[in-house]
Design an enzyme around this catalytic site. Structure first.
Site, PDB file in Angstrom:
ATOM      1  N   GLN A  48       0.827  -1.206   0.000  1.00  0.00           N
ATOM      2  CA  GLN A  48       0.000   0.000   0.000  1.00  0.00           C
ATOM      3  C   GLN A  48       0.863   1.258   0.000  1.00  0.00           C
ATOM      4  O   GLN A  48       0.501   2.274  -0.570  1.00  0.00           O
ATOM      5  CB  GLN A  48      -0.923   0.004   1.215  1.00  0.00           C
ATOM      6  CG  GLN A  48      -1.964  -1.112   1.189  1.00  0.00           C
ATOM      7  CD  GLN A  48      -2.849  -1.081   2.422  1.00  0.00           C
ATOM      8  OE1 GLN A  48      -3.159  -0.028   2.953  1.00  0.00           O
ATOM      9  NE2 GLN A  48      -3.246  -2.259   2.877  1.00  0.00           N
ATOM     10  N   GLY A  49       2.017   1.172   0.671  1.00  0.00           N
ATOM     11  CA  GLY A  49       2.955   2.280   0.612  1.00  0.00           C
ATOM     12  C   GLY A  49       3.514   2.373  -0.792  1.00  0.00           C
ATOM     13  O   GLY A  49       3.407   1.443  -1.595  1.00  0.00           O
ATOM     14  N   GLY A  50       4.126   3.486  -1.122  1.00  0.00           N
ATOM     15  CA  GLY A  50       4.660   3.659  -2.465  1.00  0.00           C
ATOM     16  C   GLY A  50       6.168   3.542  -2.496  1.00  0.00           C
ATOM     17  O   GLY A  50       6.755   2.708  -1.823  1.00  0.00           O
ATOM     18  N   GLU A 115       5.544   9.424   5.553  1.00  0.00           N
ATOM     19  CA  GLU A 115       5.380   8.252   6.401  1.00  0.00           C
ATOM     20  C   GLU A 115       6.377   8.315   7.551  1.00  0.00           C
ATOM     21  O   GLU A 115       7.229   9.202   7.622  1.00  0.00           O
ATOM     22  CB  GLU A 115       5.532   6.974   5.567  1.00  0.00           C
ATOM     23  CG  GLU A 115       4.432   6.842   4.518  1.00  0.00           C
ATOM     24  CD  GLU A 115       4.453   5.524   3.773  1.00  0.00           C
ATOM     25  OE1 GLU A 115       5.348   4.705   4.028  1.00  0.00           O
ATOM     26  OE2 GLU A 115       3.560   5.309   2.930  1.00  0.00           O
ATOM     27  N   HIS A 235       4.688  -4.320  11.615  1.00  0.00           N
ATOM     28  CA  HIS A 235       3.897  -3.123  11.314  1.00  0.00           C
ATOM     29  C   HIS A 235       2.862  -2.949  12.414  1.00  0.00           C
ATOM     30  O   HIS A 235       2.195  -3.917  12.803  1.00  0.00           O
ATOM     31  CB  HIS A 235       3.200  -3.274   9.961  1.00  0.00           C
ATOM     32  CG  HIS A 235       2.729  -1.990   9.372  1.00  0.00           C
ATOM     33  ND1 HIS A 235       1.712  -1.248   9.935  1.00  0.00           N
ATOM     34  CD2 HIS A 235       3.135  -1.290   8.286  1.00  0.00           C
ATOM     35  CE1 HIS A 235       1.511  -0.156   9.201  1.00  0.00           C
ATOM     36  NE2 HIS A 235       2.369  -0.164   8.208  1.00  0.00           N
ATOM     37  N   ARG A 281       8.626   2.617  13.194  1.00  0.00           N
ATOM     38  CA  ARG A 281       7.699   1.496  13.330  1.00  0.00           C
ATOM     39  C   ARG A 281       7.998   0.596  14.516  1.00  0.00           C
ATOM     40  O   ARG A 281       7.081   0.094  15.166  1.00  0.00           O
ATOM     41  CB  ARG A 281       7.714   0.649  12.051  1.00  0.00           C
ATOM     42  CG  ARG A 281       6.940   1.268  10.926  1.00  0.00           C
ATOM     43  CD  ARG A 281       6.968   0.383   9.710  1.00  0.00           C
ATOM     44  NE  ARG A 281       6.208   1.007   8.630  1.00  0.00           N
ATOM     45  CZ  ARG A 281       6.176   0.552   7.382  1.00  0.00           C
ATOM     46  NH1 ARG A 281       6.857  -0.535   7.080  1.00  0.00           N
ATOM     47  NH2 ARG A 281       5.472   1.172   6.459  1.00  0.00           N
ATOM     48  N   HIS A 340       5.701  -7.913   9.064  1.00  0.00           N
ATOM     49  CA  HIS A 340       5.464  -7.183   7.821  1.00  0.00           C
ATOM     50  C   HIS A 340       6.640  -7.241   6.855  1.00  0.00           C
ATOM     51  O   HIS A 340       6.457  -7.433   5.654  1.00  0.00           O
ATOM     52  CB  HIS A 340       5.143  -5.722   8.165  1.00  0.00           C
ATOM     53  CG  HIS A 340       4.828  -4.866   6.987  1.00  0.00           C
ATOM     54  ND1 HIS A 340       3.801  -5.159   6.109  1.00  0.00           N
ATOM     55  CD2 HIS A 340       5.401  -3.718   6.529  1.00  0.00           C
ATOM     56  CE1 HIS A 340       3.752  -4.214   5.172  1.00  0.00           C
ATOM     57  NE2 HIS A 340       4.715  -3.351   5.406  1.00  0.00           N
ATOM     58  N   ARG A 375      13.853  -0.799   8.850  1.00  0.00           N
ATOM     59  CA  ARG A 375      13.613  -0.214   7.523  1.00  0.00           C
ATOM     60  C   ARG A 375      12.840   1.097   7.617  1.00  0.00           C
ATOM     61  O   ARG A 375      11.843   1.194   8.323  1.00  0.00           O
ATOM     62  CB  ARG A 375      12.820  -1.201   6.669  1.00  0.00           C
ATOM     63  CG  ARG A 375      12.397  -0.656   5.315  1.00  0.00           C
ATOM     64  CD  ARG A 375      11.586  -1.691   4.559  1.00  0.00           C
ATOM     65  NE  ARG A 375      10.329  -1.967   5.200  1.00  0.00           N
ATOM     66  CZ  ARG A 375       9.130  -1.650   4.686  1.00  0.00           C
ATOM     67  NH1 ARG A 375       9.045  -1.005   3.539  1.00  0.00           N
ATOM     68  NH2 ARG A 375       8.031  -1.965   5.335  1.00  0.00           N
ATOM     69  N   LEU A 381      10.521  -0.837  -1.740  1.00  0.00           N
ATOM     70  CA  LEU A 381      10.270  -0.886  -3.178  1.00  0.00           C
ATOM     71  C   LEU A 381      11.408  -0.211  -3.939  1.00  0.00           C
ATOM     72  O   LEU A 381      11.834  -0.689  -4.990  1.00  0.00           O
ATOM     73  CB  LEU A 381       8.932  -0.224  -3.527  1.00  0.00           C
ATOM     74  CG  LEU A 381       7.652  -0.899  -3.024  1.00  0.00           C
ATOM     75  CD1 LEU A 381       6.429  -0.265  -3.668  1.00  0.00           C
ATOM     76  CD2 LEU A 381       7.661  -2.394  -3.299  1.00  0.00           C
TER      77      LEU A 381
END
Length: 531
Positions: A48-50, A115, A235, A281, A340, A375, A381
């Site tokens: 869902q994140g880019g 984010e 997550h 996170r 996650h 991370r 990505l």
């Protein structure tokens, strides 16, 4: 029945890293192997994140670099972080050329989200929180037009075959409801692992069920060096509604104003970290887990959004909530920490090369050093794209060595017969997932880790003839537990309640092999000393 398939390069996996590598390998003869239909068996399609990229007017690769280093808790490789942050803009340009339609405003400026632990809005999206799905779709469209790529779907890989630390091929099987095991020998001088992470060895995960670390297991058995196996990122906002896998509520919701609250509407993160709900996170996940262990309930409050707003900005989250019959405009959404992303994996260099000649890895199966102990959101990505391209460039610059058939007795590598009882295997898989969540999860300590070793031994003993999946899951679980046992400190996503502080004695990336771990297990000290 056996068959032989010969190619220049084999890419295992059809997520973003695998697709990017395959596309970039043109004009090499490439075989792309997918366990399911192209793009289905990957976490990428669920992302869902880019993509994090410093292309805003108030941003720079240097600031992105600094944010990444800070989030990594001291363990990231600065050279690798510089590579991915410097190459981010070129990756965005490449993807646009391939047809990826990033979200933009009416003036054609990129719409970017902020984010956790980013100091700028730099996360590019595609159709809101459907980025992974849309990017995968575009890459597959490109791949299907390339004549140099042979796509093999519904094929699973059992083993990487090496001789004298050189890859010579693979053994795989065609799978399906009406197919009897049909072994294929894949002969190639270069194999690229792009099999994804390992989330499904945990009871609660955002990963598809087929993501359980098989690439790491294959590489480990082949003798590859692994690194950072202890660092599993949880997550904080999985929807706690009893589904497997757990639906994810993207961090960008909090970036746009959603709040973490307890049953009394207390915004508890305000008291924990200066960044509140957008703290790193690991910190947010631990606080949620602590509250739940104390008997509290934890929620994401999205009541500030109208139905139209959420549907437009976050279509994936909107659809999850609708299917769960949750009216987010009136009620809070129950959330829980979930496995996650895995920062560790197959150790690779700046070009994606492992310790075995001809074996490469990219995406979540690899350990590049980009993420360190924790991370930074949406860097995964970016890393996958950068390393997919770098691997392809490295292979394309080589004169590929032909492997002569007569020198290889592929049949001697055929796997032994495994258990035919899928129900029996499922029973032990569920037990293993529960053990990993309870004992090697958000909070760890020596007694928990020793108990985990003992329980994993029990499962292996009781299950007897292991299915391929259970065998891989046991190995990966042991590798994580072993690495967590060795790191007697807390750092990033790895938290030891018996060693709650970071210790500079452990300010290094722990590299391990299956032989080293097996030597430790053979001593069985965890049994002798456990209470």
């Amino acid at each position: 029945m056996e068959s032989l398939h010969t190619t220049d390069v084999i890419v295992i996996g059809s997520g973003i890293s695998g697709l990017m590598t395959a596309i970039s390998l043109y004009p090499r003869k490439v075989t792309l192997i997918s366990k399911k239909k192209l793009g289905e068996a990957s976490s990428s399609a669920w992302a869902q994140g880019g993509i994090a990229a410093a292309i805003g007017n108030d941003d720079s690769p240097k600031i992105h670099f600094e944010d990444t280093i800070k989030a990594s808790s001291g363990l990231s490789d600065e050279k690798i972080v510089k590579i991915i942050t410097d190459e981010a803009a070129s990756i965005i340009k490449f993807l646009e050329e391939k047809g990826v339609d990033f979200d933009k405003d009416h003036l054609k400026n990129f719409l970017m989200s902020q984010e956790a632990a980013h100091t700028r809005r730099r996360v590019l999206k595609v159709n809101g929180d459907s980025s992974g799905k849309e990017i995968i779709k575009t890459l597959i469209n490109n791949i299907q037009k390339l004549e140099n790529i042979t796509i093999l779907e519904d094929v699973t890989i059992d083993e990487i075959i090496t001789e004298n630390n050189n890859v010579i091929g693979l053994i795989g099987r065609h799978i399906g409801k009406n197919i009897v095991d049909n072994f294929t020998f894949f002969k190639a001088p270069n194999v690229v692992l792009a099999t994804g992470g390992l989330g499904s060895i945990y009871e609660h995960t955002t990963n598809p069920r087929d993501i359980y670390g098989e690439g790491i297991a294959m590489a480990a058995r082949a003798g590859a060096i692994l690194s950072d196996m202890e660092f599993v990122q949880f997550h904080p906002t999985g929807m706690d509604i009893g589904l497997d896998p757990t639906p994810l509520l993207t961090e960008a919701l909090r970036g746009d104003g959603a709040k973490l609250v307890d049953e009394n509407d207390n915004q508890f993160m305000k008291l924990v970290h200066p960044s509140g709900d957008l703290a790193p996170r690991d910190i947010v996940a631990r606080e949620l887990q602590k509250l739940k262990d104390l008997g509290h309930s934890t929620f994401l409050d999205c009541r500030k959004f109208s139905e139209k707003q959420l549907q437009t900005l976050f279509p994936s989250a909107y659809n999850f909530l609708k299917k769960a019959n949750i009216d987010f405009t009136k009620e809070k959404i129950p959330v829980t920490p979930v496995a996650h992303y895995h920062m560790g994996g197959v150790l690779v260099d700046e070009n994606g090369k492992s310790s075995i000649n001809g074996l490469w890895a990219c995406g979540e199966v690899s350990s590049t050093g980009a993420h360190g102990a924790n991370r930074l959101a949406s860097n995964s990505l970016l890393e996958a794209f950068v390393f997919g391209k770098r691997i392809a460039n490295s292979i394309n610059s080589q004169v590929l060595n032909n492997i002569k058939d007569e020198n290889i007795n592929f049949k001697k590598y055929l796997p032994k017969e495994r258990t035919s009882s899928r129900i029996r295997a499922k029973k032990y898989i569920w037990q293993l997932r529960n053990i990993m969540s309870d004992l090697v999860g958000v909070y760890r300590n020596e007694q928990k880790l020793k108990k985990a070793f003992i329980e994993i031994d029990r499962i292996e003993r009781e299950a007897k003839d292991l299915s391929a999946k259970l065998k891989d899951m046991i190995l990966v679980s042991r590798l994580i537990t072993y690495s967590a046992y060795l790191r007697k400190e807390s750092r990033g996503a790895h938290f030891r309640s018996d060693y709650p502080k970071s210790d500079n004695k452990f300010l290094f990336r722990k590299k391990i092999t299956i032989i080293e771990m097996q030597d430790f297990l053979n001593k069985r000290e965890y049994i002798e000393k456990v209470a």
